[in-house]
Motif scaffolding. Sequence first.
Motif, PDB file in Angstrom:
ATOM      1  N   ALA A  20       0.830  -1.208   0.000  1.00 13.26           N
ATOM      2  CA  ALA A  20       0.000   0.000   0.000  1.00 13.26           C
ATOM      3  C   ALA A  20       0.861   1.253   0.000  1.00 13.26           C
ATOM      4  O   ALA A  20       0.542   2.235  -0.684  1.00 13.26           O
ATOM      5  CB  ALA A  20      -0.929  -0.013   1.211  1.00 13.26           C
ATOM      6  N   ALA A  21       1.967   1.228   0.724  1.00 16.35           N
ATOM      7  CA  ALA A  21       2.841   2.409   0.761  1.00 16.35           C
ATOM      8  C   ALA A  21       3.470   2.670  -0.606  1.00 16.35           C
ATOM      9  O   ALA A  21       3.542   3.821  -1.057  1.00 16.35           O
ATOM     10  CB  ALA A  21       3.923   2.218   1.817  1.00 16.35           C
ATOM     11  N   ARG A  22       3.896   1.607  -1.280  1.00 16.11           N
ATOM     12  CA  ARG A  22       4.492   1.795  -2.612  1.00 16.11           C
ATOM     13  C   ARG A  22       3.464   2.297  -3.617  1.00 16.11           C
ATOM     14  O   ARG A  22       3.735   3.233  -4.378  1.00 16.11           O
ATOM     15  CB  ARG A  22       5.092   0.474  -3.080  1.00 16.11           C
ATOM     16  N   CYS A  23       2.285   1.676  -3.632  1.00 15.98           N
ATOM     17  CA  CYS A  23       1.244   2.110  -4.580  1.00 15.98           C
ATOM     18  C   CYS A  23       0.758   3.519  -4.253  1.00 15.98           C
ATOM     19  O   CYS A  23       0.475   4.308  -5.164  1.00 15.98           O
ATOM     20  CB  CYS A  23       0.078   1.125  -4.555  1.00 15.98           C
ATOM     21  N   ARG A  24       0.684   3.843  -2.974  1.00 17.86           N
ATOM     22  CA  ARG A  24       0.253   5.178  -2.588  1.00 17.86           C
ATOM     23  C   ARG A  24       1.269   6.231  -3.006  1.00 17.86           C
ATOM     24  O   ARG A  24       0.905   7.346  -3.387  1.00 17.86           O
ATOM     25  CB  ARG A  24       0.014   5.227  -1.088  1.00 17.86           C
ATOM     26  N   GLY A  25       2.543   5.860  -2.939  1.00 21.48           N
ATOM     27  CA  GLY A  25       3.569   6.792  -3.406  1.00 21.48           C
ATOM     28  C   GLY A  25       3.453   7.095  -4.888  1.00 21.48           C
ATOM     29  O   GLY A  25       3.792   8.197  -5.333  1.00 21.48           O
ATOM     30  N   VAL A  26       2.955   6.117  -5.665  1.00 20.73           N
ATOM     31  CA  VAL A  26       2.776   6.340  -7.100  1.00 20.73           C
ATOM     32  C   VAL A  26       1.497   7.114  -7.378  1.00 20.73           C
ATOM     33  O   VAL A  26       1.484   8.092  -8.143  1.00 20.73           O
ATOM     34  CB  VAL A  26       2.770   4.993  -7.849  1.00 20.73           C
ATOM     35  N   THR A  27       0.375   6.707  -6.757  1.00 17.59           N
ATOM     36  CA  THR A  27      -0.920   7.328  -7.065  1.00 17.59           C
ATOM     37  C   THR A  27      -1.030   8.752  -6.538  1.00 17.59           C
ATOM     38  O   THR A  27      -1.788   9.547  -7.085  1.00 17.59           O
ATOM     39  CB  THR A  27      -2.052   6.473  -6.481  1.00 17.59           C
ATOM     40  N   GLU A  28      -0.291   9.068  -5.484  1.00 16.93           N
ATOM     41  CA  GLU A  28      -0.353  10.419  -4.934  1.00 16.93           C
ATOM     42  C   GLU A  28       0.654  11.362  -5.570  1.00 16.93           C
ATOM     43  O   GLU A  28       0.703  12.540  -5.203  1.00 16.93           O
ATOM     44  CB  GLU A  28      -0.130  10.372  -3.421  1.00 16.93           C
ATOM     45  N   ALA A  29       1.452  10.865  -6.493  1.00 16.72           N
ATOM     46  CA  ALA A  29       2.423  11.726  -7.181  1.00 16.72           C
ATOM     47  C   ALA A  29       1.714  12.608  -8.210  1.00 16.72           C
ATOM     48  O   ALA A  29       0.677  12.230  -8.772  1.00 16.72           O
ATOM     49  CB  ALA A  29       3.490  10.871  -7.863  1.00 16.72           C
ATOM     50  N   ARG A  30       2.260  13.778  -8.434  1.00 15.55           N
ATOM     51  CA  ARG A  30       1.646  14.717  -9.384  1.00 15.55           C
ATOM     52  C   ARG A  30       1.706  14.195 -10.807  1.00 15.55           C
ATOM     53  O   ARG A  30       0.770  14.369 -11.578  1.00 15.55           O
ATOM     54  CB  ARG A  30       2.332  16.076  -9.282  1.00 15.55           C
ATOM     55  N   TRP A  31       2.805  13.552 -11.152  1.00 14.58           N
ATOM     56  CA  TRP A  31       2.943  13.068 -12.529  1.00 14.58           C
ATOM     57  C   TRP A  31       1.915  11.987 -12.831  1.00 14.58           C
ATOM     58  O   TRP A  31       1.473  11.864 -13.979  1.00 14.58           O
ATOM     59  CB  TRP A  31       4.353  12.549 -12.754  1.00 14.58           C
ATOM     60  N   PHE A  32       1.520  11.210 -11.820  1.00 13.16           N
ATOM     61  CA  PHE A  32       0.531  10.158 -12.052  1.00 13.16           C
ATOM     62  C   PHE A  32      -0.827  10.767 -12.388  1.00 13.16           C
ATOM     63  O   PHE A  32      -1.491  10.358 -13.348  1.00 13.16           O
ATOM     64  CB  PHE A  32       0.437   9.279 -10.812  1.00 13.16           C
ATOM     65  N   GLY A  33      -1.254  11.757 -11.613  1.00 11.28           N
ATOM     66  CA  GLY A  33      -2.524  12.410 -11.905  1.00 11.28           C
ATOM     67  C   GLY A  33      -2.518  13.109 -13.250  1.00 11.28           C
ATOM     68  O   GLY A  33      -3.494  13.044 -14.003  1.00 11.28           O
ATOM     69  N   ALA A  34      -1.391  13.771 -13.572  1.00 12.59           N
ATOM     70  CA  ALA A  34      -1.299  14.437 -14.876  1.00 12.59           C
ATOM     71  C   ALA A  34      -1.329  13.430 -16.024  1.00 12.59           C
ATOM     72  O   ALA A  34      -1.955  13.673 -17.066  1.00 12.59           O
ATOM     73  CB  ALA A  34      -0.023  15.276 -14.935  1.00 12.59           C
ATOM     74  N   ALA A  35      -0.674  12.278 -15.838  1.00 12.76           N
ATOM     75  CA  ALA A  35      -0.661  11.255 -16.894  1.00 12.76           C
ATOM     76  C   ALA A  35      -2.052  10.673 -17.119  1.00 12.76           C
ATOM     77  O   ALA A  35      -2.497  10.503 -18.261  1.00 12.76           O
ATOM     78  CB  ALA A  35       0.324  10.150 -16.526  1.00 12.76           C
ATOM     79  N   VAL A  36      -2.770  10.376 -16.041  1.00 20.07           N
ATOM     80  CA  VAL A  36      -4.125   9.820 -16.185  1.00 20.07           C
ATOM     81  C   VAL A  36      -5.062  10.847 -16.809  1.00 20.07           C
ATOM     82  O   VAL A  36      -5.895  10.516 -17.668  1.00 20.07           O
ATOM     83  CB  VAL A  36      -4.645   9.353 -14.815  1.00 20.07           C
ATOM     84  N   PHE A  37      -4.924  12.105 -16.401  1.00 17.55           N
ATOM     85  CA  PHE A  37      -5.742  13.156 -16.994  1.00 17.55           C
ATOM     86  C   PHE A  37      -5.466  13.285 -18.485  1.00 17.55           C
ATOM     87  O   PHE A  37      -6.380  13.449 -19.302  1.00 17.55           O
ATOM     88  CB  PHE A  37      -5.481  14.480 -16.280  1.00 17.55           C
ATOM     89  N   ALA A  73      -3.959   0.809 -20.001  1.00 21.74           N
ATOM     90  CA  ALA A  73      -3.480   1.879 -19.116  1.00 21.74           C
ATOM     91  C   ALA A  73      -4.474   2.155 -17.993  1.00 21.74           C
ATOM     92  O   ALA A  73      -4.094   2.296 -16.824  1.00 21.74           O
ATOM     93  CB  ALA A  73      -3.220   3.145 -19.930  1.00 21.74           C
ATOM     94  N   PHE A  74      -5.764   2.222 -18.318  1.00 26.91           N
ATOM     95  CA  PHE A  74      -6.768   2.471 -17.291  1.00 26.91           C
ATOM     96  C   PHE A  74      -6.887   1.286 -16.330  1.00 26.91           C
ATOM     97  O   PHE A  74      -7.174   1.474 -15.139  1.00 26.91           O
ATOM     98  CB  PHE A  74      -8.122   2.760 -17.937  1.00 26.91           C
ATOM     99  N   THR A  75      -6.652   0.066 -16.826  1.00 23.72           N
ATOM    100  CA  THR A  75      -6.676  -1.099 -15.948  1.00 23.72           C
ATOM    101  C   THR A  75      -5.521  -1.048 -14.956  1.00 23.72           C
ATOM    102  O   THR A  75      -5.692  -1.329 -13.757  1.00 23.72           O
ATOM    103  CB  THR A  75      -6.606  -2.388 -16.783  1.00 23.72           C
ATOM    104  N   VAL A  76      -4.334  -0.697 -15.437  1.00 25.86           N
ATOM    105  CA  VAL A  76      -3.187  -0.567 -14.537  1.00 25.86           C
ATOM    106  C   VAL A  76      -3.448   0.532 -13.503  1.00 25.86           C
ATOM    107  O   VAL A  76      -3.099   0.399 -12.315  1.00 25.86           O
ATOM    108  CB  VAL A  76      -1.915  -0.270 -15.355  1.00 25.86           C
ATOM    109  N   ALA A 132     -13.518  14.466 -13.513  1.00 28.44           N
ATOM    110  CA  ALA A 132     -13.969  15.108 -12.277  1.00 28.44           C
ATOM    111  C   ALA A 132     -13.092  14.720 -11.094  1.00 28.44           C
ATOM    112  O   ALA A 132     -13.009  15.465 -10.107  1.00 28.44           O
ATOM    113  CB  ALA A 132     -15.429  14.728 -12.001  1.00 28.44           C
ATOM    114  N   ARG A 133     -12.449  13.555 -11.152  1.00 29.21           N
ATOM    115  CA  ARG A 133     -11.546  13.156 -10.065  1.00 29.21           C
ATOM    116  C   ARG A 133     -10.364  14.107  -9.939  1.00 29.21           C
ATOM    117  O   ARG A 133      -9.853  14.337  -8.836  1.00 29.21           O
ATOM    118  CB  ARG A 133     -11.058  11.726 -10.301  1.00 29.21           C
ATOM    119  N   PHE A 134      -9.919  14.662 -11.070  1.00 31.18           N
ATOM    120  CA  PHE A 134      -8.729  15.507 -11.077  1.00 31.18           C
ATOM    121  C   PHE A 134      -9.069  16.996 -11.105  1.00 31.18           C
ATOM    122  O   PHE A 134      -8.165  17.823 -11.017  1.00 31.18           O
ATOM    123  CB  PHE A 134      -7.857  15.161 -12.293  1.00 31.18           C
ATOM    124  N   LEU A 135     -10.357  17.346 -11.238  1.00 35.87           N
ATOM    125  CA  LEU A 135     -10.788  18.749 -11.220  1.00 35.87           C
ATOM    126  C   LEU A 135     -11.721  18.937 -10.036  1.00 35.87           C
ATOM    127  O   LEU A 135     -12.890  18.536 -10.077  1.00 35.87           O
ATOM    128  CB  LEU A 135     -11.491  19.108 -12.537  1.00 35.87           C
TER     129      LEU A 135
END
Length: 344
Positions: A20-37, A73-76, A132-135
Motif C-alpha cells: 500500500a505504501a508503494r502504490c500510494r507513493g505512485v498514485t499520490e504523485a503529481r505526474w501520475f494524476g497528470a498522466a491519467v488526466f 493503461a486504465f486497468t493498470v 472530475a476526479r482531477f478537477l
Amino acid sequence: MTDDAATHLPGTRRSRAALAARCRGVTEARWFGAAVFGLIIANALVLGIETYTGVVHHWHGQLKLVEHCFLAAFTVEILLRAGAHADRPREFFRDPWNLFDLAVVFSAFLPVVRENGTILRLLRLARVLRTARFLPQLRVFLVAVGRSLPGTMSFLIVGALLLYVYAMVGWVAFAESDPEHFGSLGRAVLTLFLLMTLDGLGDSVRAGLEISRWSIVYYASYVLLASFVLVNVLIGVVISSLDEARELEREQEEASGAAGVLPAVPVPVPVPTPLQLAGIEAERELRERIVTARRALDDLEAGLHRVFAPAPHEAERIAPAPAPAPAPGPDPAPNPLTRGPHPG
C-alpha cells in the motif's frame, strides 16, 4: 492458533502495508494524476476522431490498437489505486469515484459489452467523466447536481402540474381560434414549454390579443409563474446543494489530511538496554535516599526545637524590665516655633 499462523499474520499485514505504501507513493504523485488526466483527454479525442468515416476506414487497425492501449493503461491505473488501499480494502469501496472507475474500466472486459459497439462507445465516453476526479470544482459541481435531485424532482412535479393546468385552460380558450398551437393537449403543452424559455413570447401574445384582450392575463400569469418563480426556485435548490457539496468536500479534505498525518504502521517503542535499566534503577535509589535524608533532617530539627525551647516561667523571668521614667527637673525652655497662643 499455531505458531506458524501467528507469525504468518503479522508478516502478511506487513507485506500489505508495504504494498500500500508503494502504490500510494505512485498514485499520490503529481505526474501520475497528470498522466491519467492526459490519457482521459486523449481517449476523448480518439472518440471524436472515430466519428469521421474516412478516418475509421483508413486507420481501423491503428484505432483498435490505441483503444486496447487505453484500456490497458486504465486497468493498470485502477489496480494501482486498489493496491494503495491494500492495508484497508474497505476504504477503497467506500469511495464512490473508485466504484465508478471500477465499473467503467472493467465493464469493457465483459463479453456482452465487447460485442455491442454502442454500449462500448458509451462506456468509453463515460471515461471522460472521470476528469472530475482531477478537477475539484467539477467534482463539487457533480456532487451538487446529485444532491439537488430530490429538489429537482419536486420542481419537475410542480412544473408538470402547472403545464397541465395551463394547457387545459389554453385548449378551452384558444383551441378553435388557434388550433396550430392549442388544438390538442399535446400541442398546448409543447407551446407552453417553449414559452417557458421565452421563445416566441411576442408572437404568442400578439396572436392571443387578436382573439381576446383577456389573453394577456393568461400569458402574463404563466410567464410569471413558469419563467420567473419556478426557474428561480430551481436555481436556489442548485445553489444550496452546491454549498452543501463544497462543505462536504472541505470536510473530506480535512479528514484525509488528518488521516495522512497519522502513521500507517505503528511505531515500535524502543526497548532500553540492560545498562540503561541499571542507570534508571540507580537514579531511583538515589532519589529515595535523598527523600529519606530530608525526612531525618526535618525530624532532627523538630527535636532540637523541643529540647532547647525555654519553659514558660523562665520566659517571664528572662523578659526585659521596663525602662525607668525620666527624673523631674526644670521645665525645658519653650520652643518659639511651637509656642501656643498668648494668654489674655
